[in-house]
Motif scaffolding. Structure first.
Motif, PDB file in Angstrom:
ATOM      1  N   LEU A   1     -59.346  35.549  92.474  1.00  0.00           N
ATOM      2  CA  LEU A   1     -58.742  35.090  93.727  1.00  0.00           C
ATOM      3  C   LEU A   1     -58.038  36.243  94.434  1.00  0.00           C
ATOM      4  O   LEU A   1     -58.143  36.404  95.653  1.00  0.00           O
ATOM      5  CB  LEU A   1     -57.735  33.975  93.438  1.00  0.00           C
ATOM      6  CG  LEU A   1     -58.303  32.615  93.049  1.00  0.00           C
ATOM      7  CD1 LEU A   1     -57.196  31.715  92.505  1.00  0.00           C
ATOM      8  CD2 LEU A   1     -58.961  31.958  94.251  1.00  0.00           C
TER       9      LEU A   1
ATOM     10  N   PHE B   1     -40.477  23.572  84.990  1.00  0.00           N
ATOM     11  CA  PHE B   1     -41.852  24.035  84.799  1.00  0.00           C
ATOM     12  C   PHE B   1     -41.856  25.450  84.237  1.00  0.00           C
ATOM     13  O   PHE B   1     -40.885  26.185  84.345  1.00  0.00           O
ATOM     14  CB  PHE B   1     -42.643  23.973  86.095  1.00  0.00           C
ATOM     15  CG  PHE B   1     -42.101  24.828  87.205  1.00  0.00           C
ATOM     16  CD1 PHE B   1     -42.342  26.200  87.243  1.00  0.00           C
ATOM     17  CD2 PHE B   1     -41.352  24.263  88.228  1.00  0.00           C
ATOM     18  CE1 PHE B   1     -41.859  26.976  88.277  1.00  0.00           C
ATOM     19  CE2 PHE B   1     -40.873  25.041  89.266  1.00  0.00           C
ATOM     20  CZ  PHE B   1     -41.126  26.407  89.285  1.00  0.00           C
ATOM     21  N   GLU B   2     -42.962  25.767  83.659  1.00  0.00           N
ATOM     22  CA  GLU B   2     -43.148  27.113  83.142  1.00  0.00           C
ATOM     23  C   GLU B   2     -44.133  27.841  84.038  1.00  0.00           C
ATOM     24  O   GLU B   2     -45.084  27.265  84.543  1.00  0.00           O
ATOM     25  CB  GLU B   2     -43.697  27.039  81.712  1.00  0.00           C
ATOM     26  CG  GLU B   2     -42.701  26.474  80.714  1.00  0.00           C
ATOM     27  CD  GLU B   2     -41.415  27.305  80.637  1.00  0.00           C
ATOM     28  OE1 GLU B   2     -41.483  28.536  80.779  1.00  0.00           O
ATOM     29  OE2 GLU B   2     -40.333  26.707  80.468  1.00  0.00           O
ATOM     30  N   GLU B   3     -43.898  29.107  84.169  1.00  0.00           N
ATOM     31  CA  GLU B   3     -44.750  29.905  85.051  1.00  0.00           C
ATOM     32  C   GLU B   3     -46.231  29.782  84.709  1.00  0.00           C
ATOM     33  O   GLU B   3     -47.074  29.587  85.568  1.00  0.00           O
ATOM     34  CB  GLU B   3     -44.357  31.380  84.942  1.00  0.00           C
ATOM     35  CG  GLU B   3     -43.271  31.800  85.887  1.00  0.00           C
ATOM     36  CD  GLU B   3     -42.868  33.245  85.619  1.00  0.00           C
ATOM     37  OE1 GLU B   3     -41.683  33.497  85.755  1.00  0.00           O
ATOM     38  OE2 GLU B   3     -43.729  34.053  85.267  1.00  0.00           O
TER      39      GLU B   3
ATOM     40  N   MET C   1     -43.667  34.419  90.942  1.00  0.00           N
ATOM     41  CA  MET C   1     -44.266  35.036  89.763  1.00  0.00           C
ATOM     42  C   MET C   1     -45.454  34.217  89.259  1.00  0.00           C
ATOM     43  O   MET C   1     -46.419  34.770  88.730  1.00  0.00           O
ATOM     44  CB  MET C   1     -43.212  35.174  88.652  1.00  0.00           C
ATOM     45  CG  MET C   1     -42.084  36.132  89.002  1.00  0.00           C
ATOM     46  SD  MET C   1     -42.638  37.714  89.680  1.00  0.00           S
ATOM     47  CE  MET C   1     -43.463  38.427  88.273  1.00  0.00           C
ATOM     48  N   ALA C   2     -45.366  32.896  89.441  1.00  0.00           N
ATOM     49  CA  ALA C   2     -46.508  32.059  89.053  1.00  0.00           C
ATOM     50  C   ALA C   2     -47.718  32.405  89.906  1.00  0.00           C
ATOM     51  O   ALA C   2     -48.846  32.523  89.413  1.00  0.00           O
ATOM     52  CB  ALA C   2     -46.157  30.579  89.198  1.00  0.00           C
ATOM     53  N   ILE C   3     -47.459  32.586  91.192  1.00  0.00           N
ATOM     54  CA  ILE C   3     -48.563  32.961  92.093  1.00  0.00           C
ATOM     55  C   ILE C   3     -49.066  34.358  91.735  1.00  0.00           C
ATOM     56  O   ILE C   3     -50.262  34.647  91.813  1.00  0.00           O
ATOM     57  CB  ILE C   3     -48.090  32.903  93.565  1.00  0.00           C
ATOM     58  CG1 ILE C   3     -47.793  31.462  93.960  1.00  0.00           C
ATOM     59  CG2 ILE C   3     -49.137  33.506  94.494  1.00  0.00           C
ATOM     60  CD1 ILE C   3     -47.108  31.314  95.306  1.00  0.00           C
TER      61      ILE C   3
ATOM     62  N   ILE D   1     -51.985  26.301  89.992  1.00  0.00           N
ATOM     63  CA  ILE D   1     -52.262  26.997  91.264  1.00  0.00           C
ATOM     64  C   ILE D   1     -53.717  27.457  91.291  1.00  0.00           C
ATOM     65  O   ILE D   1     -54.406  27.347  92.302  1.00  0.00           O
ATOM     66  CB  ILE D   1     -51.298  28.188  91.462  1.00  0.00           C
ATOM     67  CG1 ILE D   1     -49.869  27.680  91.652  1.00  0.00           C
ATOM     68  CG2 ILE D   1     -51.709  29.025  92.670  1.00  0.00           C
ATOM     69  CD1 ILE D   1     -48.819  28.783  91.657  1.00  0.00           C
TER      70      ILE D   1
ATOM     71  N   ILE E   1     -47.692  26.512  85.755  1.00  0.00           N
ATOM     72  CA  ILE E   1     -47.826  26.440  87.211  1.00  0.00           C
ATOM     73  C   ILE E   1     -48.971  27.334  87.680  1.00  0.00           C
ATOM     74  O   ILE E   1     -49.756  26.955  88.555  1.00  0.00           O
ATOM     75  CB  ILE E   1     -46.505  26.887  87.884  1.00  0.00           C
ATOM     76  CG1 ILE E   1     -45.432  25.837  87.656  1.00  0.00           C
ATOM     77  CG2 ILE E   1     -46.705  27.121  89.370  1.00  0.00           C
ATOM     78  CD1 ILE E   1     -45.607  24.582  88.458  1.00  0.00           C
ATOM     79  N   THR E   2     -49.083  28.489  87.082  1.00  0.00           N
ATOM     80  CA  THR E   2     -50.169  29.389  87.470  1.00  0.00           C
ATOM     81  C   THR E   2     -51.521  28.717  87.267  1.00  0.00           C
ATOM     82  O   THR E   2     -52.410  28.810  88.120  1.00  0.00           O
ATOM     83  CB  THR E   2     -50.108  30.686  86.626  1.00  0.00           C
ATOM     84  OG1 THR E   2     -48.877  31.330  86.903  1.00  0.00           O
ATOM     85  CG2 THR E   2     -51.250  31.615  86.987  1.00  0.00           C
TER      86      THR E   2
ATOM     87  N   ASN F   1     -49.562  35.616  89.016  1.00  0.00           N
ATOM     88  CA  ASN F   1     -50.472  35.664  87.872  1.00  0.00           C
ATOM     89  C   ASN F   1     -51.732  34.832  88.061  1.00  0.00           C
ATOM     90  O   ASN F   1     -52.384  34.473  87.078  1.00  0.00           O
ATOM     91  CB  ASN F   1     -49.725  35.202  86.617  1.00  0.00           C
ATOM     92  CG  ASN F   1     -48.661  36.188  86.214  1.00  0.00           C
ATOM     93  OD1 ASN F   1     -48.889  37.395  86.249  1.00  0.00           O
ATOM     94  ND2 ASN F   1     -47.483  35.711  85.870  1.00  0.00           N
ATOM     95  N   VAL F   2     -52.051  34.496  89.293  1.00  0.00           N
ATOM     96  CA  VAL F   2     -53.250  33.682  89.510  1.00  0.00           C
ATOM     97  C   VAL F   2     -54.496  34.460  89.114  1.00  0.00           C
ATOM     98  O   VAL F   2     -54.452  35.679  88.882  1.00  0.00           O
ATOM     99  CB  VAL F   2     -53.388  33.216  90.988  1.00  0.00           C
ATOM    100  CG1 VAL F   2     -52.269  32.278  91.353  1.00  0.00           C
ATOM    101  CG2 VAL F   2     -53.465  34.407  91.910  1.00  0.00           C
TER     102      VAL F   2
ATOM    103  N   LYS G   1     -39.564  32.119  90.671  1.00  0.00           N
ATOM    104  CA  LYS G   1     -40.442  31.630  89.617  1.00  0.00           C
ATOM    105  C   LYS G   1     -41.821  31.267  90.189  1.00  0.00           C
ATOM    106  O   LYS G   1     -42.859  31.570  89.596  1.00  0.00           O
ATOM    107  CB  LYS G   1     -39.799  30.401  88.970  1.00  0.00           C
ATOM    108  CG  LYS G   1     -40.292  30.158  87.581  1.00  0.00           C
ATOM    109  CD  LYS G   1     -39.316  29.297  86.818  1.00  0.00           C
ATOM    110  CE  LYS G   1     -39.708  29.211  85.371  1.00  0.00           C
ATOM    111  NZ  LYS G   1     -38.730  28.524  84.563  1.00  0.00           N
ATOM    112  N   MET G   2     -41.790  30.622  91.350  1.00  0.00           N
ATOM    113  CA  MET G   2     -43.057  30.289  91.993  1.00  0.00           C
ATOM    114  C   MET G   2     -43.800  31.558  92.386  1.00  0.00           C
ATOM    115  O   MET G   2     -45.014  31.663  92.246  1.00  0.00           O
ATOM    116  CB  MET G   2     -42.785  29.416  93.232  1.00  0.00           C
ATOM    117  CG  MET G   2     -44.024  28.958  93.963  1.00  0.00           C
ATOM    118  SD  MET G   2     -45.158  27.978  92.940  1.00  0.00           S
ATOM    119  CE  MET G   2     -44.267  26.453  92.821  1.00  0.00           C
TER     120      MET G   2
END
Lengths: 628, 186
Positions: free
Chosen positions: A18, B116-118, A9-11, B125, B121-122, A13-14, A6-7
């Motif tokens: 960047l 948390f939701e993606e 995938m979160a990264i 970040i 978090i994105t 989509n930054v 999950k982390m």
């Protein structure tokens, strides 16, 4: 989905900018890197052409320097020593963007921004300040930040988190109102002025940032095009440059650039260091310590002389039955070097790691002696009587030269290398310094020793100078404290003739502070007591911080004064008194008979170098012998 | 062809957009995919899948940086492929290591669906990274977005591996602190 995914995938989509930046799509800041190490073989080969080795090495350094190209963008400078003003100017003109940015932030005088605003309520008194709502950074690529968040973003972009946090404290909040003539009025909360005792450099008004205009266009490359080197050491270059004040008068102004983690940087005084905030932790510190440049290990090895597996040579010290141990022929920790056996060998080795100035300074610590034979056949050493400036036994010279050979003083404890720092604690970090305490034993007593300073210099992290200096800096001036308890005549003998007699005491020609004799009448130290009385002096006032706390890094927060330097608040003070009071009193673990009170300059928990201290003999010690 | 021109072609529903996109960035997209699926043929499928999604997304999407926009889709496709194969741990290479690192960084043994939701978090970040130095940002994304090894990053940025490792460590710690500060339970 698992957390890690999950982390991930979160990264994933930054911000696309960047992602693109990571692959180097943007322009890179120009870094000037200075190589510290000189190729030893080259130096030795070159030096062999000369009869004197040291002179040869020095000549080689000069030769290399003169052959070095100016510091063009991306050019590496091939010598640790900057020899010419031209080279300095090359560095100055190529300072990293962060330096220019920093200066630009601080002074707000760069670029061609227009002046549009009048400053605050003092306008009615004829005092008008200007601000530049828009301006370009020295590189011409960045606008002044127009909001608090933009400012924050820019600062964090160029500095470590810690520095950025400190820096952002300078940003003051204000309000801006439109004036009939179309200009704006900006007012700043008074409490910021009071707290900082200075005018704000930045003002946030209606979520816009404004920088104070100081009237002198002194920023950028033109500032330094006449710079002249005045001095330099391993990590700093001092210089002067012509400066035109707002009245048009020319002055010589001092400038300093220091070598920090990312290269040369303009030295900036940051008076509000919050030493409780740090971003480095114990394990990271250990990594740094273990990876210290060889120069550090060498320096430590030189200093302590008790590393490696070399052979111990025991010598009988004349005038004593004690056998002292010295090391001879010990391999350095990196196993590549043998302990130098002559002064020239030592110089050669030192020059491999340090600048000429540092080596010259270091060599002053080498003391001479003569090897003699005892009746039982053992060797012993007769020293030249050269008394250390500080009589602390731990400060004895680490090297002894005996008939051309070098011997190391064997410190009572093994303190070399990483074991020295296993107890590292109270870690504090700023851009160019990591400070920590570690346990160090003297005899049977273990002290939480202050002195684990790492300084980032040209070659990487180094153990700070205090570890390699002959006289250990960063200490309480014991000489001043030893004045407590001396009689008037003893003081006059020690400190010279009387020059003034005040209500609070007397001043001696070579004295430090005002020496007083307070009586015990009224149950304490109350009442007049300035004039010399019978007995010992029991109070010294008006001792400046820089005189009492030599080589400390000012300003010091009270909290860190206690945490790092062994001061202990007296028991009847509240926290509020300590932080906000006019004065704060302390005891110190090494000086039990006196109380230290800092009188002025102690505001909001910080003590600066000009703060005045009072050293008072404790009431229960009045009849005791002098404390030192 | 300029990125803006390619985007314009997408907006005009001109299929030349896909060939131009492929011509310009195919190598880049393939390298992104191969870091995860470790297989040339599978990577090709992922990239083609991403091209299709790009075609479906633009318009209305308006990419800030075309390369990164499509790169995200390539990575999503690659990760989905691994999931479909139930072989995320067999993807091998740096992807596995990256997942391990991220796992250690946030792991407390619990699943995170309710924490948390993606998207949130994105956003955090993004905020966090924009406050870091460019160097730290690049290192972080080269590792956790591009799945490059420490040695590859060190070589690419002309710094020591130690410096890269320190930067990653520091950024991970900082990110964790930032997320905790923002109220996320990791």
């Amino acid at each position: 989905m698992k957390k890690a995914e999950k982390m991930f995938m979160a990264i994933n989509n930054v911000d696309e900018r960047l992602i693109d930046e990571a692959k180097g799509s943007n322009e890179k800041p120009v870094l000037i890197r200075v190589e510290k190490h000189l190729p030893v073989k080259e130096i030795i080969a070159f030096a062999a052409c000369f009869t004197v080795l040291a002179a040869g090495i020095f000549a080689a350094m000069r030769f290399r320097m003169n052959g070095a190209e100016p510091a063009d963008s991306g050019t590496q400078i091939s010598s640790p020593v900057i020899q010419t003003d031209t080279e300095l100017q090359a560095i100055l003109s190529e300072l990293k963007p962060s330096d220019d940015i920093f200066d630009w932030f601080f002074n707000g005088v760069s670029g061609t921004g227009e002046l549009r605003f009048y400053f605050g309520k003092d306008d009615s008194q004829g005092e008008i300040y200007h601000y530049m709502p828009v301006g370009r950074a020295p590189g011409g690529s960045i606008d002044y930040p127009q909001s608090y968040s933009e400012m924050e973003e820019l600062i964090y972009k160029y500095f470590t988190d810690f520095s950025a946090e400190v820096f952002m404290k300078y940003v003051c909040h204000g309000t801006m109102t439109a004036r009939p003539d179309g200009s704006y009025l900006v007012s700043v909360e008074d409490k910021h002025r009071a707290e900082n005792n200075k005018n704000p450099l930045f003002i946030e008004a209606d979520e816009k940032m404004y920088c104070r205009y100081w009237g002198i266009d002194e920023l950028g490359k033109s500032l330094f095009n006449m710079a002249k080197i005045t001095s330099q050491n391993d990590n700093a270059i001092s210089f002067t440059y012509p400066y035109q004040d707002k009245y048009g008068n020319l002055h010589d102004k001092d400038g300093v650039i220091e070598y920090e983690r990312d290269g040369w940087r303009l030295y900036q005084y940051m008076p509000l260091l919050d030493m409780d905030s740090y971003s480095i932790n114990y394990s990271k510190l250990q990594v740094i310590l273990k990876d210290l440049a060889p120069a550090e290990t060498i320096a430590n090895w030189f200093l302590m002389g008790n590393s490696g597996t070399g052979k111990i040579h025991k010598f009988l010290f004349p005038g004593s039955d004690t056998v002292h141990e010295y090391w001879q022929g010990v391999s350095a920790p990196d196993s590549k070097h043998k302990a130098p056996q002559t002064i020239d060998e030592l110089k050669e080795l030192m020059l491999e790691y340090f600048t000429q100035d540092s080596v010259d300074d270091y060599m002053k610590r080498v003391r001479k002696g003569t090897v003699m034979k005892a009746s039982d056949g053992r060797d012993f050493v007769v020293f030249d009587v050269v008394e250390a400036p500080d009589k602390s036994p731990t400060d004895y010279p680490p090297f002894i030269e005996i008939d051309g050979n070098l011997y190391f003083w064997n410190a009572p404890q093994k303190q070399i290398g990483t074991p020295l720092y296993e107890t590292a604690d109270n870690i504090f970090e700023r851009d160019d310094t990591i400070r920590f305490t570690y346990d160090r034993s003297y005899g049977d007593t273990v002290y939480n020793y202050v002195g684990g300073d790492l300084k980032f210099e040209r070659g990487g992290w180094k153990v700070a100078a205090r570890h390699t200096a002959w006289h250990s800096p960063n200490k309480i001036n014991a000489d001043i404290i030893s004045d407590i308890g001396l009689t008037y005549s003893q003081l006059a003998e020690k400190r010279g003739e009387l020059v003034a007699n005040t209500h609070d005491g007397v001043l001696f020609k070579n004295g430090i502070g005002i020496y007083g004799w307070r009586s015990e009448k009224n149950g304490g130290f109350n009442g007049d007591g300035g004039l010399p009385n019978a007995g010992g002096c029991n109070i010294i006032s008006e001792v400046k911080s820089f005189e009492l706390l030599t080589n400390f890094m000012f300003p010091i927060s009270i909290d860190n004064l206690c945490k790092l330097y062994g001061f202990i608040p007296v028991s009847d003070q509240t926290e509020t008194e300590l932080l906000d009071g006019y004065s704060a009193s302390f005891k110190h673990r090494l000086y039990n008979n006196v109380t230290f009170t800092v009188n002025t300059g102690c505001t909001y928990g910080y003590i600066d170098e000009g703060s005045s201290w009072q050293i008072t003999l404790n009431t229960d010690c009045i009849d005791a012998v002098p404390v030192i | 062809m300029d990125d803006n021109d390619i985007i314009r072609l997408f907006n005009e529903r001109n299929e030349t957009a896909l060939s131009e996109l492929s011509l310009k960035y195919d190598t880049y997209f393939m390298s992104v995919a191969e870091k995860i699926v470790c297989n040339h043929e599978d990577s090709k499928i992922c990239v083609n899948d991403a091209y299709l999604k790009t075609w479906e997304s633009i318009p209305p999407a308006k990419p800030n940086v075309l390369r990164a926009f499509v790169g995200k889709l390539v990575k999503n496709a690659a990760v989905n492929m691994l999931r479909a194969d139930n072989a995320q741990k067999r993807g091998g290479g740096e992807f596995t290591l990256v997942l391990d690192e991220l796992g250690e960084f946030i792991s407390d043994g619990k699943t995170a669906e309710d924490c948390f939701e993606e998207a949130q978090i994105t956003e955090e970040i993004n905020k966090f990274l924009w406050k870091r130095s460019e160097f730290n940002r690049r290192v972080f994304l080269l590792r956790y977005w591009y799945c490059e090894s420490v040695s590859e990053i060190a070589k690419e940025l002309s710094v020591s591996e130690h410096k890269v490792s320190m930067s990653l460590y520091r950024t991970r710690l900082g990110l964790k602190a930032h997320l905790v500060k923002e109220g996320y339970t990791l």
